[in-house]
Design a protein around this motif. Structure first.
Motif, PDB file in Angstrom:
ATOM      1  N   UNK A  54      -7.472   4.082 -10.804  1.00  0.00           N
ATOM      2  CA  UNK A  54      -8.160   5.281 -10.301  1.00  0.00           C
ATOM      3  C   UNK A  54      -8.020   5.372  -8.786  1.00  0.00           C
ATOM      4  N   UNK A  55      -8.178   4.254  -8.100  1.00  0.00           N
ATOM      5  CA  UNK A  55      -8.033   4.257  -6.645  1.00  0.00           C
ATOM      6  C   UNK A  55      -6.589   4.555  -6.247  1.00  0.00           C
ATOM      7  N   UNK A  56      -5.632   4.006  -6.976  1.00  0.00           N
ATOM      8  CA  UNK A  56      -4.218   4.286  -6.684  1.00  0.00           C
ATOM      9  C   UNK A  56      -3.919   5.776  -6.851  1.00  0.00           C
ATOM     10  N   UNK A  57      -4.502   6.408  -7.871  1.00  0.00           N
ATOM     11  CA  UNK A  57      -4.284   7.846  -8.078  1.00  0.00           C
ATOM     12  C   UNK A  57      -4.857   8.651  -6.911  1.00  0.00           C
ATOM     13  N   UNK A  58      -6.042   8.277  -6.436  1.00  0.00           N
ATOM     14  CA  UNK A  58      -6.656   8.973  -5.296  1.00  0.00           C
ATOM     15  C   UNK A  58      -5.805   8.810  -4.040  1.00  0.00           C
ATOM     16  N   UNK A  59      -5.349   7.601  -3.795  1.00  0.00           N
ATOM     17  CA  UNK A  59      -4.525   7.337  -2.619  1.00  0.00           C
ATOM     18  C   UNK A  59      -3.190   8.077  -2.722  1.00  0.00           C
ATOM     19  N   UNK A  60      -2.587   8.058  -3.893  1.00  0.00           N
ATOM     20  CA  UNK A  60      -1.299   8.736  -4.087  1.00  0.00           C
ATOM     21  C   UNK A  60      -1.433  10.234  -3.836  1.00  0.00           C
ATOM     22  N   UNK A  61      -2.563  10.828  -4.211  1.00  0.00           N
ATOM     23  CA  UNK A  61      -2.772  12.257  -3.978  1.00  0.00           C
ATOM     24  C   UNK A  61      -2.780  12.562  -2.480  1.00  0.00           C
ATOM     25  N   UNK A  62      -3.380  11.703  -1.692  1.00  0.00           N
ATOM     26  CA  UNK A  62      -3.400  11.892  -0.237  1.00  0.00           C
ATOM     27  C   UNK A  62      -1.991  11.743   0.322  1.00  0.00           C
ATOM     28  N   UNK A  63      -1.279  10.726  -0.124  1.00  0.00           N
ATOM     29  CA  UNK A  63       0.054  10.440   0.401  1.00  0.00           C
ATOM     30  C   UNK A  63       1.050  11.526  -0.009  1.00  0.00           C
ATOM     31  N   UNK A  64       0.933  12.051  -1.233  1.00  0.00           N
ATOM     32  CA  UNK A  64       1.854  13.097  -1.703  1.00  0.00           C
ATOM     33  C   UNK A  64       1.837  14.325  -0.812  1.00  0.00           C
ATOM     34  N   UNK A  65       0.715  14.607  -0.188  1.00  0.00           N
ATOM     35  CA  UNK A  65       0.584  15.789   0.651  1.00  0.00           C
ATOM     36  C   UNK A  65       1.327  15.658   1.972  1.00  0.00           C
ATOM     37  N   UNK A  72       2.633   7.591   8.464  1.00  0.00           N
ATOM     38  CA  UNK A  72       1.757   6.659   9.177  1.00  0.00           C
ATOM     39  C   UNK A  72       0.414   7.307   9.481  1.00  0.00           C
ATOM     40  N   UNK A  73       0.426   8.586   9.867  1.00  0.00           N
ATOM     41  CA  UNK A  73      -0.849   9.295  10.064  1.00  0.00           C
ATOM     42  C   UNK A  73      -1.580   9.446   8.731  1.00  0.00           C
ATOM     43  N   UNK A  74      -0.824   9.654   7.682  1.00  0.00           N
ATOM     44  CA  UNK A  74      -1.425   9.776   6.350  1.00  0.00           C
ATOM     45  C   UNK A  74      -2.080   8.469   5.943  1.00  0.00           C
ATOM     46  N   UNK A  75      -1.454   7.354   6.256  1.00  0.00           N
ATOM     47  CA  UNK A  75      -2.065   6.061   5.947  1.00  0.00           C
ATOM     48  C   UNK A  75      -3.413   5.927   6.653  1.00  0.00           C
ATOM     49  N   UNK A  81     -10.676   7.621   4.529  1.00  0.00           N
ATOM     50  CA  UNK A  81     -11.288   7.947   3.228  1.00  0.00           C
ATOM     51  C   UNK A  81     -11.922   6.700   2.617  1.00  0.00           C
ATOM     52  N   UNK A  82     -11.275   5.563   2.788  1.00  0.00           N
ATOM     53  CA  UNK A  82     -11.790   4.309   2.237  1.00  0.00           C
ATOM     54  C   UNK A  82     -13.031   3.814   2.970  1.00  0.00           C
ATOM     55  N   UNK A  83     -13.171   4.174   4.254  1.00  0.00           N
ATOM     56  CA  UNK A  83     -14.345   3.745   5.027  1.00  0.00           C
ATOM     57  C   UNK A  83     -15.648   4.222   4.384  1.00  0.00           C
ATOM     58  N   UNK A  84     -15.574   5.338   3.692  1.00  0.00           N
ATOM     59  CA  UNK A  84     -16.778   5.887   3.060  1.00  0.00           C
ATOM     60  C   UNK A  84     -17.177   5.090   1.819  1.00  0.00           C
ATOM     61  N   UNK A  85     -16.318   4.167   1.367  1.00  0.00           N
ATOM     62  CA  UNK A  85     -16.606   3.393   0.157  1.00  0.00           C
ATOM     63  C   UNK A  85     -16.356   1.912   0.409  1.00  0.00           C
ATOM     64  N   UNK A  86     -17.246   1.270   1.172  1.00  0.00           N
ATOM     65  CA  UNK A  86     -17.022  -0.135   1.527  1.00  0.00           C
ATOM     66  C   UNK A  86     -16.946  -1.062   0.315  1.00  0.00           C
ATOM     67  N   UNK A 121       7.891   2.344   3.518  1.00  0.00           N
ATOM     68  CA  UNK A 121       7.760   2.282   4.974  1.00  0.00           C
ATOM     69  C   UNK A 121       9.081   1.872   5.640  1.00  0.00           C
ATOM     70  N   UNK A 122       9.841   0.996   5.016  1.00  0.00           N
ATOM     71  CA  UNK A 122      11.154   0.618   5.555  1.00  0.00           C
ATOM     72  C   UNK A 122      12.051   1.846   5.644  1.00  0.00           C
ATOM     73  N   UNK A 123      12.037   2.671   4.606  1.00  0.00           N
ATOM     74  CA  UNK A 123      12.845   3.893   4.606  1.00  0.00           C
ATOM     75  C   UNK A 123      12.397   4.845   5.701  1.00  0.00           C
TER      76      UNK A 123
END
Length: 149
Positions: A54-65, A72-75, A81-86, A121-123
């Motif tokens: 579930x977390x991977x899906x949320x992160x992938x949605x942010x990165x896909x945009x 790097x800014x997207x990361x 986004x993760x700071x809100x869920x310690x 990231x290498x690419x």
């Protein structure tokens, strides 16, 4: 109810790791019986994999945009986004270290995750370097170099 259970898993796994958390504890945190928990999820390993997926899906949605060169800014957006869920970050810290051992239910997920991120990231760095947008600064004592190659 499934989301409430997954939220309880984030807390339980974040505190005790996969091996330290129990189905009983997860059920109690979710406010249901162990039988009710088993109605939704067959095992603790299934719970862990679903929380991580579930977390991977949320992160992938942010990165896909993001444009590849803006990754790097997207990361950083993902980090914010993760700071809100310690609890979720605590879970990933504990589980990612546990998952280094073969046989852990999340071992392959984390191996694939980090392999994919490293290759991506290498690419991106290679593309930035090819466009002359990557400046390299060497550590003190080695000299100073700014280059597009």
């Amino acid at each position: 109810m499934r989301q409430k259970i997954l939220d309880a898993c984030v807390e339980a796994f974040g505190v005790g790791g996969f091996h330290g958390a129990t189905m009983k504890e997860i059920a109690e945190r979710a406010g249901i019986s162990q039988t009710g928990l088993l109605h939704h999820f067959d095992s603790k390993a299934e719970l862990l994999v679903e929380v991580l997926a579930a977390h991977e899906r949320e992160t992938a949605a942010i990165v896909r945009e993001a444009d590849d060169l803006d990754i790097l800014r997207t990361q950083l957006r993902v980090v914010h986004a993760n700071e809100a869920r310690p609890g979720l970050i605590q879970l990933h810290s504990v589980i990612s270290s546990e998952a280094t051992t073969d046989g852990h239910p999340a071992h392959e997920l984390y191996r694939a995750r980090y392999d994919s991120l490293r290759l991506h990231l290498t690419r991106i760095f290679a593309e930035l370097r090819g466009r002359g947008r990557l400046k390299v600064k060497l550590p003190l004592g080695v000299g100073h170099l700014e280059t597009g190659t």
